[in-house]
Design an enzyme around this catalytic site. Structure first.
Site, short mmCIF file in Angstrom:
data_model
loop_
_atom_site.label_atom_id
_atom_site.label_comp_id
_atom_site.label_asym_id
_atom_site.label_seq_id
_atom_site.Cartn_x
_atom_site.Cartn_y
_atom_site.Cartn_z
N LYS A 287 86.96 -24.29 13.68
CA LYS A 287 85.52 -24.31 13.38
C LYS A 287 84.93 -22.91 13.45
CE LYS A 287 81.19 -25.90 15.55
NZ LYS A 287 80.65 -26.64 16.73
N ASP A 292 74.81 -21.22 15.80
CA ASP A 292 74.36 -22.61 15.68
C ASP A 292 73.01 -22.79 16.36
OD1 ASP A 292 74.16 -25.31 15.26
OD2 ASP A 292 75.52 -25.86 16.90
N LYS A 299 68.15 -26.83 18.69
CA LYS A 299 68.53 -26.84 20.10
C LYS A 299 67.39 -26.31 20.96
CE LYS A 299 73.44 -25.79 19.24
NZ LYS A 299 74.05 -26.94 19.94
N GLU A 371 77.11 -30.44 13.38
CA GLU A 371 77.48 -29.79 12.13
C GLU A 371 78.95 -29.39 12.06
OE1 GLU A 371 77.96 -26.72 14.74
OE2 GLU A 371 76.27 -28.08 14.71
N ARG A 373 81.70 -30.91 12.86
CA ARG A 373 82.60 -31.93 12.31
C ARG A 373 82.45 -32.03 10.79
NH1 ARG A 373 79.96 -36.43 16.06
NH2 ARG A 373 79.92 -34.53 17.33
#
Length: 523
Positions: A287, A292, A299, A371, A373
């Site tokens: 990944k 992120d 978040k 995200e 996955r």
């Protein structure tokens, strides 16, 4: 990063070596009961020197007692410095604790006790960190216990990420290992090869750490892809990079969906190592979310800076396939590495969107912070098109991993037999991991109202396992596979320990390397 130390093996006696500091290992001594008619006491015994035969004689048989006076007890990673006052050539002795004998701990049923190799690795790392910038010529007797572990621990413990320091003092350090064979002849050649191989592995871990520690304003998808290409081409890998146009043409809906909110578009990098004697092919997937925010499902601000590490899986996969090429490992390895930045904007994907993944499966997005996955689903399908014999994927995938297993133990899922094989490799490499199930009853919680599958469930239970079940949907039938969730172990937010610094750890490079070596040797 800091310059790795120059490593050597010497057959010279350690007490006569021209070094600035000599590192020796200790274990706890056995306490003795003292009694008389009036009182009975227990006195702590001096530590026991390990792997340093003959050194005590230079101190008139008093070295253990002197170390005890300086506070040494042999506890794991304990560091005590002792001026030698001319007893040996080195002016300073550094005693580092290994902890209790692992055989004794195993016999008394102590769970989770590190084996000898991991004790040596951690002790070597603790010694390297304790030396700081004070010594440029270092000797170590820990290689006599386990040369591979001593080399790895020394290199990894010496690591420092200094690229953004305005005045980084980086001494050139030489580390000489005493008590291992070395020199010419069969035994010496084997020991020198062991040193070279261990150093190569440790440098690969450091390369992954460098990528992880690079801030996201300088490591965005296109730049990450450029660095991966440079690393791969340097060691002779075949490299392919798909930009946003190629991704759109190929139908990589997961990668494009996640990366659509950023002004810095996504990439997919493929790196291939081949060997003429290989009988097995391994697919690696990692990944690569370069930062992120959570996207629209944003978040909390607290600790969001840690999300610079959300590409740790990709960094480790890139470093591992490059290591396989450097070692000329007789196994074919192809790394498929999706890279994207998950940002909120007017072009970002939304909760409620349906993405058509590479290969045609549709996913209803219920949370844009799940995200990883999505980009992995695309990459796994592409990797399986090569018909690999095995597939290993690693990612900082779920906060649930940290809740379940803490910050140092990876969760390992997948097809049962291969999952257990990868877990054994992780434990053997000293990185650790725990085999986890994929309960079938949780799969129904991913059913979507309108698509083939949803990217999250409607509850918080078993989040790590649910993510594994989601990834399983994209693995081709019949391919043995393993998923390593490194959400906690990939990035150390606490203080340094053993050979592990703050920040990027480079886990699970050594696990992946051990898996590849196992497959190359056994099929």
């Amino acid at each position: 990063m800091s310059t790795p130390p120059d490593l050597r093996i010497s057959q010279e006696a350690a007490d006569a070596a021209e070094v600035d500091v000599l590192v020796v290992g200790t274990r706890p001594g056995t306490s003795e009961e003292d009694s008389d008619d009036a009182v009975e006491t227990v006195s702590a015994a001096p530590p026991v020197l390990v792997g340093s035969d003959g050194l005590d004689a230079a101190f008139g048989g008093e070295l253990a007692a002197l170390l005890a006076l300086a506070g040494a007890a042999g506890a794991a990673e304990e560091v005590v410095k002792l001026p030698t006052r001319g007893a040996i050539t080195a002016p300073l002795l550094l005693a580092v604790g290994l902890g209790p004998d692992p055989d004794a701990r195993a016999a008394d049923g102590t769970a989770g006790a590190p084996d000898l190799a991991e004790q040596v690795r951690r002790a070597s790392g603790a010694a390297a960190r304790a030396l700081g910038k004070t010594a440029t010529r270092v000797g170590s007797t820990l290689g006599a216990l386990d040369l591979t572990a001593a080399v790895e621990g020394t290199v990894l413990g010496s690591y420092a990420f200094t690229d953004y320091r305005s005045a980084a003092d980086d001494p050139v350090r030489t580390v000489t290992f005493f008590g291992a064979a070395g020199g010419s002849g069969g035994a010496g050649e084997r020991e020198n090869a062991t040193l070279a191989d261990a150093a190569m592995t440790a440098r690969a871990v450091c390369a992954a750490r460098d990528l992880i520690n690079t801030p996201p304003n300088d490591l965005y998808p296109a730049e990450f892809a450029r660095r991966a290409r440079d690393m791969g081409e340097t060691v002779g890998l075949e490299v392919e990079v798909l930009d946003e146009s190629a991704l759109a043409e190929g139908g990589y809906g997961g990668i494009l969906g996640v990366g659509g909110g950023s002004s810095r578009p996504p990439r997919l990098v493929r790196l291939r190592h081949t060997h003429p004697d290989a009988t097995r092919t391994v697919a690696l997937v990692g990944k690569g979310i370069t930062f992120d925010t959570g996207g629209i499902s944003i978040k909390p601000a607290a600790n969001m800076d840690h999300m610079t590490s959300d590409m740790s899986g990709a960094a480790c996969v890139v470093a591992t396939v490059c290591l396989a090429a450097e070692q000329n490992l007789p196994v074919n390895v192809t790394a498929t590495v999706p890279m994207a930045e998950n940002m909120p904007s007017g072009t970002a994907y939304r909760p409620g969107d349906v993405l058509t993944m590479y290969g045609g499966k549709t996913v209803e997005v219920l949370n844009t912070d799940a995200e990883g996955r999505l980009i992995l689903g695309d990459a796994i399908v592409r990797a399986c098109e090569d018909s690999p014999d095995y597939l290993v994927e690693t990612s900082t995938l779920t906060g649930a991993q940290v809740v379940a297993l803490g910050s140092r133990t990876a969760g390992i899922m997948g097809s049962d037999e291969f999952r257990d094989r990868v877990t054994a490799a992780a434990v053997g490499a000293g990185e650790g991991g725990w085999a986890m199930p994929l309960p079938e009853e949780l799969r129904g919680d991913l059913d979507s109202r309108i698509a083939d599958i949803a990217n999250v469930t409607g509850h918080r239970f078993g989040g790590m396992l649910v993510a594994g079940l989601f990834l399983r949907e994209f693995v081709a039938d019949g391919v043995p596979w393993a998923h390593i969730d490194i959400a906690g172990p990939a990035f150390n937010t606490g203080g340094p320990h053993g050979y592990t610094p703050k920040g990027g750890t480079g886990l699970p490079v050594r696990t992946l390397a051990a898996v590849l070596a196992d497959i190359a040797g056994k099929g």
